[in-house]
Design a protein around this motif. Sequence first.
Motif, PDB file in Angstrom:
ATOM      1  N   SER A   1      44.010  78.905  37.896  1.00 56.91           N
ATOM      2  CA  SER A   1      43.118  78.180  38.813  1.00 56.91           C
ATOM      3  C   SER A   1      43.666  76.791  39.100  1.00 56.91           C
ATOM      4  O   SER A   1      43.639  76.322  40.239  1.00 56.91           O
ATOM      5  CB  SER A   1      41.717  78.046  38.212  1.00 56.91           C
ATOM      6  N   LEU A   2      44.176  76.142  38.047  1.00 57.88           N
ATOM      7  CA  LEU A   2      44.755  74.807  38.256  1.00 57.88           C
ATOM      8  C   LEU A   2      45.897  74.878  39.265  1.00 57.88           C
ATOM      9  O   LEU A   2      46.052  74.018  40.133  1.00 57.88           O
ATOM     10  CB  LEU A   2      45.273  74.241  36.926  1.00 57.88           C
ATOM     11  N   ASN A   3      46.691  75.938  39.171  1.00 55.53           N
ATOM     12  CA  ASN A   3      47.790  76.145  40.098  1.00 55.53           C
ATOM     13  C   ASN A   3      47.268  76.327  41.521  1.00 55.53           C
ATOM     14  O   ASN A   3      47.804  75.751  42.482  1.00 55.53           O
ATOM     15  CB  ASN A   3      48.578  77.377  39.650  1.00 55.53           C
ATOM     16  N   THR A   4      46.198  77.113  41.661  1.00 53.72           N
ATOM     17  CA  THR A   4      45.649  77.376  42.986  1.00 53.72           C
ATOM     18  C   THR A   4      45.059  76.115  43.606  1.00 53.72           C
ATOM     19  O   THR A   4      45.185  75.886  44.805  1.00 53.72           O
ATOM     20  CB  THR A   4      44.558  78.458  42.900  1.00 53.72           C
ATOM     21  N   ILE A   5      44.434  75.306  42.765  1.00 60.59           N
ATOM     22  CA  ILE A   5      43.836  74.071  43.288  1.00 60.59           C
ATOM     23  C   ILE A   5      44.902  73.218  43.960  1.00 60.59           C
ATOM     24  O   ILE A   5      44.707  72.660  45.035  1.00 60.59           O
ATOM     25  CB  ILE A   5      43.152  73.286  42.142  1.00 60.59           C
ATOM     26  N   LEU A   6      46.081  73.177  43.339  1.00 61.38           N
ATOM     27  CA  LEU A   6      47.159  72.367  43.923  1.00 61.38           C
ATOM     28  C   LEU A   6      47.590  72.915  45.273  1.00 61.38           C
ATOM     29  O   LEU A   6      48.022  72.165  46.151  1.00 61.38           O
ATOM     30  CB  LEU A   6      48.355  72.338  42.975  1.00 61.38           C
ATOM     31  N   ILE A   7      47.492  74.229  45.453  1.00 53.79           N
ATOM     32  CA  ILE A   7      47.901  74.802  46.738  1.00 53.79           C
ATOM     33  C   ILE A   7      46.873  74.509  47.818  1.00 53.79           C
ATOM     34  O   ILE A   7      47.216  74.186  48.946  1.00 53.79           O
ATOM     35  CB  ILE A   7      48.111  76.325  46.609  1.00 53.79           C
ATOM     36  N   VAL A   8      45.588  74.620  47.451  1.00 51.67           N
ATOM     37  CA  VAL A   8      44.576  74.467  48.492  1.00 51.67           C
ATOM     38  C   VAL A   8      44.180  73.011  48.744  1.00 51.67           C
ATOM     39  O   VAL A   8      43.577  72.719  49.763  1.00 51.67           O
ATOM     40  CB  VAL A   8      43.300  75.295  48.208  1.00 51.67           C
ATOM     41  N   SER A   9      44.535  72.092  47.840  1.00 50.53           N
ATOM     42  CA  SER A   9      44.104  70.718  48.119  1.00 50.53           C
ATOM     43  C   SER A   9      44.923  70.140  49.279  1.00 50.53           C
ATOM     44  O   SER A   9      46.101  70.426  49.418  1.00 50.53           O
ATOM     45  CB  SER A   9      44.214  69.842  46.874  1.00 50.53           C
ATOM     46  N   PRO A  10      44.262  69.354  50.111  1.00 55.02           N
ATOM     47  CA  PRO A  10      44.902  68.851  51.340  1.00 55.02           C
ATOM     48  C   PRO A  10      46.137  67.992  51.032  1.00 55.02           C
ATOM     49  O   PRO A  10      46.140  67.230  50.058  1.00 55.02           O
ATOM     50  CB  PRO A  10      43.812  67.993  51.973  1.00 55.02           C
ATOM     51  N   ASP A  11      47.142  68.131  51.902  1.00 56.97           N
ATOM     52  CA  ASP A  11      48.379  67.374  51.733  1.00 56.97           C
ATOM     53  C   ASP A  11      48.155  65.867  51.705  1.00 56.97           C
ATOM     54  O   ASP A  11      48.837  65.144  50.996  1.00 56.97           O
ATOM     55  CB  ASP A  11      49.337  67.695  52.884  1.00 56.97           C
ATOM     56  N   VAL A  12      47.208  65.421  52.531  1.00 49.69           N
ATOM     57  CA  VAL A  12      46.965  63.978  52.612  1.00 49.69           C
ATOM     58  C   VAL A  12      46.567  63.412  51.260  1.00 49.69           C
ATOM     59  O   VAL A  12      46.994  62.336  50.860  1.00 49.69           O
ATOM     60  CB  VAL A  12      45.843  63.642  53.616  1.00 49.69           C
ATOM     61  N   ILE A  13      45.710  64.178  50.569  1.00 52.70           N
ATOM     62  CA  ILE A  13      45.245  63.724  49.258  1.00 52.70           C
ATOM     63  C   ILE A  13      46.424  63.675  48.288  1.00 52.70           C
ATOM     64  O   ILE A  13      46.613  62.699  47.558  1.00 52.70           O
ATOM     65  CB  ILE A  13      44.173  64.690  48.696  1.00 52.70           C
ATOM     66  N   ILE A  14      47.232  64.757  48.302  1.00 54.44           N
ATOM     67  CA  ILE A  14      48.383  64.794  47.398  1.00 54.44           C
ATOM     68  C   ILE A  14      49.311  63.621  47.706  1.00 54.44           C
ATOM     69  O   ILE A  14      49.766  62.914  46.805  1.00 54.44           O
ATOM     70  CB  ILE A  14      49.119  66.140  47.546  1.00 54.44           C
TER      71      ILE A  14
END
Lengths: 268, 358
Positions: A100-113
């Motif tokens: 799930s932690l891995n998936t969160i990184l994929i779905v979180s918006p690029d701007v936030i990252i």
Amino acid sequence: MAKLSKLAKIYLALVFAILYAPIFYLIFYSFNSGGTMSSFEGFTLEHYGAVFNDTRLLIILMNTVIIALLSSLFSTAIGVLGAIGIVFLRNRQTRNAVLSLNTILIVSPDVIIGASFLILFTMIGIKLGFASVLISHIAFSIPIVVIMVLPKLQEMSTSLIDAATDLGASKRDILTRVIIPYIKPGIFAGFFLALTYSLDDFAVTFFVTGNGFSTLSIEIYSMARAGITLTINALSALIFVVTLGLVLGYYFFTQRTGQSPGTRGAKL
Amino acid sequence: MKEITRAAIAILLISGILLYVVNVLEKSSTTSGGGTISVYNWGEYIDPELIDQFEKETNISVVYETFDSNESMMTKIEQGGTTYDVAMPSEYAIEKMKNNDLLHPIDHSLVPNLTNIDPYFLDLPFDPGNEYSIPYFWGTVGIAFNPTLLEGQTFESWDDLWNPSLEQEVILVDSAREIIGLGLNSLGYSLNSTNVDELREATDKLKTMGPNVKAIIGDEIVELMRREEAAVAVTWSGQAADMMWINEDIDYSVPKEGSNLWFDNMIIPKTAGNIEGAHAFINFMLDPEVAAQNADYVGYSTPNEKAVTLMDPEVTEDERFYPPVELRERLEVYENLGLEMLGTYNELFLEFKMDMDN
């Protein structure tokens, strides 16, 4: 698989036409001597000449490629090991949590990252530039590689490993001779996906570039404010042709080696 | 496994070769000795030849980067991580940066070429005494229109935009102060009005333009006007110049009631590392020949008096882009109205846009 019906074929052709039309439109006008995309006045190669004469643009183009290659290489290495680690996690709950932690990184918006990386880098005092862009590209590519490699690992039968152990293989042998050859298609797929992610990433890169280091997406975005010049068309056409070449190369490569057990059913 | 190792080595090799080529290219395009400065500018806002010329003349190498909005530029400068030595924000951004203590004062003794600038563009409200900023380019807000699509209608006044014959023909630039400002101007009020009644009146008047408004968009305006898909656009003079460069039918006018006068100025951020180099660059850009060449390339109006005399008179006598003094007197520079007032402007603009949807 059953043959496609006529209607389905027409539909497919239509979808591809829509997808490719803008690209061909753009390439067509890269040969326009008129200087704009409003009317075609005559054939010229001057825009291609302009690309090769613009040292700054060439440097930016090469930076983009270097970042893409290196970041996808490193993220593939890390991602593959990560995926193997996840699959062999004994505790089901921990495994699901890590996934799930891995998936969160994929779905979180690029701007936030991107913004988070900017804050992190400035906080720990890393100068923005090549290193910061490379690190953040590696970081956002890892989860993608993990996702690409996992299905291959899960479909691998555990009896393969048991058999290898019975035959006296060491842990190292199991990794390099059994697991990695088996998941090779997934590794390549992950690598290429990371490559494309890195090549066209704008949002994250925007935050972490600096000190004269720039990538193509950033540069084209600021150039577009004054209207897209045909130099960009020419550059895009070149990139399209190179990408096409790479994909065809990959296709022939997988066709040729398609007989070996490791790559059977290779998909991209 | 072998295949993967081979692929990895190949990738490392290719990256290594590319890194080497980039290094060689960077060395050949920069000179060493005089240090380095980083210039942060709008996209397509300088003649690249001038950067080479500056490097040759001063031995200072230039790292050139571009931004696309005042806001993103300010964020990057404020956040740090990169040190920029010169940047070119617009006037309201300069005022904001000054208030946030982000600017380094400019040493006028290091910029002797400042005397080339038309005094009209010096000592403006956003930076009294040019303590922190030096003019780079300037322009106006006005109406770009294509007479061939309009049966000879002209735009002497903002009120012409309300002409019923223009149904679905007018494009507005998506920017609160410009559009609320045109409403205020058309009623004879100041662009910097903080009187809520006046602002309300302006918004209500704008709403009656509804049937004429085709779209409220940004930089795409240039392309639409070029292709004659739209006949009238409220926009900045520089965008209008871009359109006219391609489509000679297009004309530009600054309405007689007055309009906005804007500036992009050169500044030195507080975080700059090479203050001396930054001054040298600013001084170089103020050289009449350099400024003239740059204005030729970029297409905006230069505030450099001496440069104007060196340029093609056909351009500099064009009153649409170099308005005479009596017209300039009717132009207003945006003042920083404070965050709260800016919020009111944005809210009213949003209300106007939402009204368009009905």
